[in-house]
Write a protein that holds these residues in place. Structure first.
Motif, mmCIF file in Angstrom:
data_model
loop_
_atom_site.group_PDB
_atom_site.id
_atom_site.type_symbol
_atom_site.label_atom_id
_atom_site.label_comp_id
_atom_site.label_asym_id
_atom_site.label_seq_id
_atom_site.Cartn_x
_atom_site.Cartn_y
_atom_site.Cartn_z
ATOM 1 N N MET A 1 0.812 -1.189 0.000
ATOM 2 C CA MET A 1 0.000 0.000 0.000
ATOM 3 C C MET A 1 0.861 1.260 0.000
ATOM 4 O O MET A 1 0.566 2.196 -0.733
ATOM 5 C CB MET A 1 -0.948 0.006 1.193
ATOM 6 C CG MET A 1 -1.781 1.283 1.240
ATOM 7 S SD MET A 1 -2.709 1.540 2.748
ATOM 8 C CE MET A 1 -3.965 0.304 2.609
ATOM 9 N N GLN A 2 1.906 1.282 0.790
ATOM 10 C CA GLN A 2 2.751 2.476 0.860
ATOM 11 C C GLN A 2 3.451 2.753 -0.470
ATOM 12 O O GLN A 2 3.631 3.910 -0.840
ATOM 13 C CB GLN A 2 3.751 2.356 2.009
ATOM 14 C CG GLN A 2 3.069 2.494 3.363
ATOM 15 C CD GLN A 2 4.054 2.385 4.502
ATOM 16 O OE1 GLN A 2 4.974 1.585 4.455
ATOM 17 N NE2 GLN A 2 3.827 3.187 5.528
ATOM 18 N N ASP A 3 3.813 1.698 -1.186
ATOM 19 C CA ASP A 3 4.423 1.893 -2.511
ATOM 20 C C ASP A 3 3.433 2.556 -3.460
ATOM 21 O O ASP A 3 3.800 3.448 -4.225
ATOM 22 C CB ASP A 3 4.899 0.567 -3.110
ATOM 23 C CG ASP A 3 6.187 0.065 -2.470
ATOM 24 O OD1 ASP A 3 6.875 0.873 -1.799
ATOM 25 O OD2 ASP A 3 6.504 -1.126 -2.643
ATOM 26 N N GLN A 4 2.189 2.119 -3.412
ATOM 27 C CA GLN A 4 1.156 2.716 -4.271
ATOM 28 C C GLN A 4 0.962 4.189 -3.938
ATOM 29 O O GLN A 4 0.843 5.028 -4.827
ATOM 30 C CB GLN A 4 -0.167 1.944 -4.140
ATOM 31 C CG GLN A 4 -1.316 2.541 -4.915
ATOM 32 C CD GLN A 4 -1.127 2.515 -6.430
ATOM 33 O OE1 GLN A 4 -0.202 1.919 -6.963
ATOM 34 N NE2 GLN A 4 -2.012 3.195 -7.119
ATOM 35 N N PHE A 9 1.979 9.952 -5.543
ATOM 36 C CA PHE A 9 2.595 11.253 -5.299
ATOM 37 C C PHE A 9 3.625 11.575 -6.388
ATOM 38 O O PHE A 9 3.679 12.696 -6.896
ATOM 39 C CB PHE A 9 3.262 11.310 -3.916
ATOM 40 C CG PHE A 9 2.361 11.780 -2.821
ATOM 41 C CD1 PHE A 9 1.950 13.101 -2.753
ATOM 42 C CD2 PHE A 9 1.919 10.895 -1.848
ATOM 43 C CE1 PHE A 9 1.110 13.540 -1.734
ATOM 44 C CE2 PHE A 9 1.078 11.316 -0.828
ATOM 45 C CZ PHE A 9 0.678 12.644 -0.770
ATOM 46 N N VAL A 10 4.443 10.601 -6.739
ATOM 47 C CA VAL A 10 5.462 10.807 -7.776
ATOM 48 C C VAL A 10 4.803 11.140 -9.106
ATOM 49 O O VAL A 10 5.224 12.069 -9.815
ATOM 50 C CB VAL A 10 6.386 9.569 -7.894
ATOM 51 C CG1 VAL A 10 7.264 9.643 -9.129
ATOM 52 C CG2 VAL A 10 7.236 9.429 -6.628
ATOM 53 N N GLU A 11 3.755 10.397 -9.458
ATOM 54 C CA GLU A 11 3.033 10.663 -10.715
ATOM 55 C C GLU A 11 2.436 12.069 -10.708
ATOM 56 O O GLU A 11 2.527 12.803 -11.696
ATOM 57 C CB GLU A 11 1.929 9.615 -10.897
ATOM 58 C CG GLU A 11 1.193 9.707 -12.214
ATOM 59 C CD GLU A 11 0.149 8.613 -12.350
ATOM 60 O OE1 GLU A 11 -0.992 8.956 -12.714
ATOM 61 O OE2 GLU A 11 0.461 7.427 -12.087
ATOM 62 N N HIS A 12 1.828 12.458 -9.600
ATOM 63 C CA HIS A 12 1.255 13.797 -9.460
ATOM 64 C C HIS A 12 2.324 14.869 -9.652
ATOM 65 O O HIS A 12 2.142 15.829 -10.397
ATOM 66 C CB HIS A 12 0.587 13.955 -8.088
ATOM 67 C CG HIS A 12 0.183 15.347 -7.776
ATOM 68 N ND1 HIS A 12 -1.017 15.882 -8.171
ATOM 69 C CD2 HIS A 12 0.840 16.339 -7.114
ATOM 70 C CE1 HIS A 12 -1.084 17.144 -7.770
ATOM 71 N NE2 HIS A 12 0.021 17.436 -7.128
ATOM 72 N N LEU A 13 3.447 14.698 -8.972
ATOM 73 C CA LEU A 13 4.515 15.698 -9.059
ATOM 74 C C LEU A 13 5.092 15.799 -10.464
ATOM 75 O O LEU A 13 5.430 16.898 -10.921
ATOM 76 C CB LEU A 13 5.615 15.376 -8.042
ATOM 77 C CG LEU A 13 5.209 15.547 -6.577
ATOM 78 C CD1 LEU A 13 6.293 15.002 -5.651
ATOM 79 C CD2 LEU A 13 4.903 17.007 -6.269
ATOM 80 N N GLU A 14 5.172 14.689 -11.176
ATOM 81 C CA GLU A 14 5.681 14.711 -12.554
ATOM 82 C C GLU A 14 4.727 15.480 -13.468
ATOM 83 O O GLU A 14 5.167 16.295 -14.284
ATOM 84 C CB GLU A 14 5.898 13.289 -13.080
ATOM 85 C CG GLU A 14 6.488 13.231 -14.471
ATOM 86 C CD GLU A 14 7.816 13.968 -14.640
ATOM 87 O OE1 GLU A 14 8.032 14.543 -15.725
ATOM 88 O OE2 GLU A 14 8.639 13.995 -13.694
ATOM 89 N N VAL A 15 3.438 15.255 -13.327
ATOM 90 C CA VAL A 15 2.462 15.996 -14.138
ATOM 91 C C VAL A 15 2.492 17.474 -13.757
ATOM 92 O O VAL A 15 2.415 18.348 -14.625
ATOM 93 C CB VAL A 15 1.047 15.397 -14.002
ATOM 94 C CG1 VAL A 15 0.013 16.264 -14.717
ATOM 95 C CG2 VAL A 15 1.014 13.978 -14.544
ATOM 96 N N ALA A 16 2.632 17.779 -12.477
ATOM 97 C CA ALA A 16 2.712 19.177 -12.039
ATOM 98 C C ALA A 16 3.944 19.853 -12.641
ATOM 99 O O ALA A 16 3.865 20.993 -13.114
ATOM 100 C CB ALA A 16 2.746 19.253 -10.514
ATOM 101 N N LYS A 17 5.069 19.157 -12.645
ATOM 102 C CA LYS A 17 6.297 19.720 -13.219
ATOM 103 C C LYS A 17 6.122 19.985 -14.722
ATOM 104 O O LYS A 17 6.467 21.053 -15.211
ATOM 105 C CB LYS A 17 7.470 18.764 -12.990
ATOM 106 C CG LYS A 17 8.776 19.264 -13.535
ATOM 107 C CD LYS A 17 9.893 18.266 -13.288
ATOM 108 C CE LYS A 17 11.158 18.782 -13.942
ATOM 109 N NZ LYS A 17 12.134 17.750 -14.152
#
Length: 187
Positions: A1-4, A9-17
């Motif tokens: 669960m923690q990996d998901q 979060f990583v996916e969100h930050l990449e789209v934000a960038k």
């Protein structure tokens, strides 16, 4: 669960960038159109379906209520909130016309229409934007993927660079908050 959780979060930050790099000019253009509209005594009409309807309501509330600072209430209407209008128009004219009919009755030349659609192809959003252009409204889009048909009817169409609906919606509300911040700076 923690990996998901971490992966989201990583996916969100990449789209934000990517959004910050690609969309800054279009967001600035939208901010100028909206602040000029309000200075001229016109209003902002927002609309979309599902989560985009929620975003339309959220952004309109930031205008009529407040965002960061105390200021006068500003003219913004989410066309997604009047259940009697939505159901009557949907029943009598079809769901594809629920925003178009409201634009016909409420919009004036110089107003700003903000259509929100993650695909950029929602027929009821497109129909309202198309009519708005003929009335003389400014049309701004918040979309995703390739921008869809909204590219034809919005200037600017702010296209979030992602195929994932959740990431697009997250950026839409961030962009809405950026717009609200710029409006706050003027009033």
């Amino acid at each position: 669960m923690q990996d998901q959780i971490k992966n989201l979060f990583v996916e969100h930050l990449e789209v934000a960038k990517q959004s910050a790099e690609k969309l800054e000019d279009k967001i600035a253009q939208a901010c100028k159109i909206i602040t000029d509209c309000i200075k001229s005594g016109n209003k902002v009409l927002l609309f979309g379906n599902g989560g985009s309807a929620g975003d339309a309501q959220h952004i309109a509330a930031e205008f009529t209520g407040r965002f960061f600072k105390e200021r006068k209430s500003l003219p913004a209407i989410a066309l997604t909130t009047d259940t009697s209008a939505l159901t009557a128009i949907g029943n009598d004219y079809g769901f594809e016309r629920v925003f178009e009919r409201q634009v016909e009755g409420l919009a004036n030349a110089g107003d700003v229409l903000i259509g929100i659609s993650t695909s950029g192809n929602s027929e009821n959003v497109i129909r309202a934007l198309k009519l708005g252009k003929t009335i003389g409204c400014h049309t701004i889009g918040l979309s995703g993927r390739d921008g869809g048909e909204m590219n034809e009817y919005c200037s600017p169409n702010i296209v979030v660079p992602s195929p994932v609906t959740a990431r697009i919606q997250e950026m839409h509300i961030l962009i809405g908050h950026i717009i609200c911040s710029e409006v706050d700076a003027i009033y």
